[in-house]
Design an enzyme around this catalytic site. Structure first.
Site, short mmCIF file in Angstrom:
data_model
loop_
_atom_site.label_atom_id
_atom_site.label_comp_id
_atom_site.label_asym_id
_atom_site.label_seq_id
_atom_site.Cartn_x
_atom_site.Cartn_y
_atom_site.Cartn_z
N ASN A 129 -46.08 19.06 10.46
CA ASN A 129 -47.04 19.51 9.46
C ASN A 129 -46.72 20.90 8.91
O ASN A 129 -47.57 21.57 8.33
CB ASN A 129 -48.45 19.52 10.05
N GLU A 130 -45.47 21.32 9.07
CA GLU A 130 -45.10 22.69 8.67
C GLU A 130 -45.42 23.01 7.22
O GLU A 130 -45.95 24.08 6.90
CB GLU A 130 -43.60 22.93 8.95
N THR A 131 -45.07 22.12 6.29
CA THR A 131 -45.30 22.43 4.88
C THR A 131 -46.79 22.59 4.58
O THR A 131 -47.16 23.32 3.66
CB THR A 131 -44.70 21.36 3.95
N LEU A 135 -44.91 26.52 5.70
CA LEU A 135 -43.62 26.79 6.33
C LEU A 135 -42.58 25.74 5.95
O LEU A 135 -42.90 24.59 5.68
CB LEU A 135 -43.77 26.82 7.85
#
Length: 253
Positions: A129-131, A135
């Site tokens: 789930n970084e984006t 990120l």
């Protein structure tokens, strides 16, 4: 407080990750993971099973610990993350992930370094789930995910940053099989034993050949990808999002 440890079940090393709340990743978590993995590689165990505690394999980065860090300190953390993930990915012996619960962001990355992933069925989330929190993905993440997952899933898994149920994660080949929670470790051990029956020199040779392109690619542009990741981390929008996330977490305590 890290309580990571290696246990033996016959010829298999079980690496139990218990590195604090939700097994969130910070310097201490990576140090503990590297220590128990080194203990495995120094042993005569023929394979390893990596698992978490309670309902957490790992919930990803420890945002509260990392948020105050300078760019230089975060760069060093990224280099350590890169080194530890590739050490597991390149291990010449079989490594199986017993994904006992949530495996989010860095936790999903850790699971993807294994040769096989057995996930617990239940109300868990798996994915990158970084984006969604501003990120990017370092080269070690992109290249190892690219090798293990069909291209048709790259957008929703890596670009959109969606989280999935265990069954959805299996469909996208993030995990290999989904079983009842009380069977996860047993199935992972059976898989590790099966892989360990392959003659060790032959297994190591073929695995090295399969992994080499991803390792070379991840290392070739690691510096540039780390700097881009740091740019995203320190972007005004990302800092605002992280402050909001941390405020919500503090309010729940």
């Amino acid at each position: 407080m890290s309580a990571m440890r290696m246990e033996r079940t016959d010829e298999i090393a079980v690496l139990r990750l218990d590195g604090g709340k939700a097994n969130a990743m910070d310097d201490a978590f990576l140090d503990g993971l590297e220590r128990v993995f080194a203990e495995f590689t120094a042993s005569d165990a023929r394979a390893a099973v990596v698992t978490g505690y309670s309902t957490y394999f790992s919930a990803g980065l420890n945002l509260a610990a990392l948020a105050p860090m300078s760019r230089g300190a975060l760069r060093a953390f990224l280099m350590k993350f890169h080194r530890v993930m590739l050490r597991i990915f390149a291990c010449p012996r079989p490594v199986v992930a017993a994904v006992n619960g949530h495996a989010i962001a860095g936790g999903c990355v850790l699971a993807m370094q294994a040769d096989h992933r057995v996930a617990a069925d239940g109300p868990f989330r798996v994915g990158l789930n970084e984006t969604q929190i501003g990120l990017g993905l370092p080269s070690v993440v992109v290249e190892t995910m690219r090798l293990r997952m069909p291209a048709r899933w790259w957008n929703e898994v890596m670009l959109e940053g969606r989280l999935f149920t265990p069954a959805e994660a299996q469909e996208r080949q993030i995990v290999d099989e989904v079983v009842a929670p009380d069977r996860v470790l047993g199935v992972a051990l059976d898989t590790a034993r099966r892989l360990a029956r392959v003659p060790s020199a032959a297994f190591a040779h073929v695995k090295a050949g399969l992994r080499a392109p991803a390792i070379e690619s991840a290392s070739a542009y690691a510096t540039d990808s780390h700097e881009a990741w740091l740019d995203a981390w320190f972007a005004r929008e990302t800092r605002r999002m992280h402050a909001e996330i941390l405020a919500k977490l503090a309010a729940k305590r």
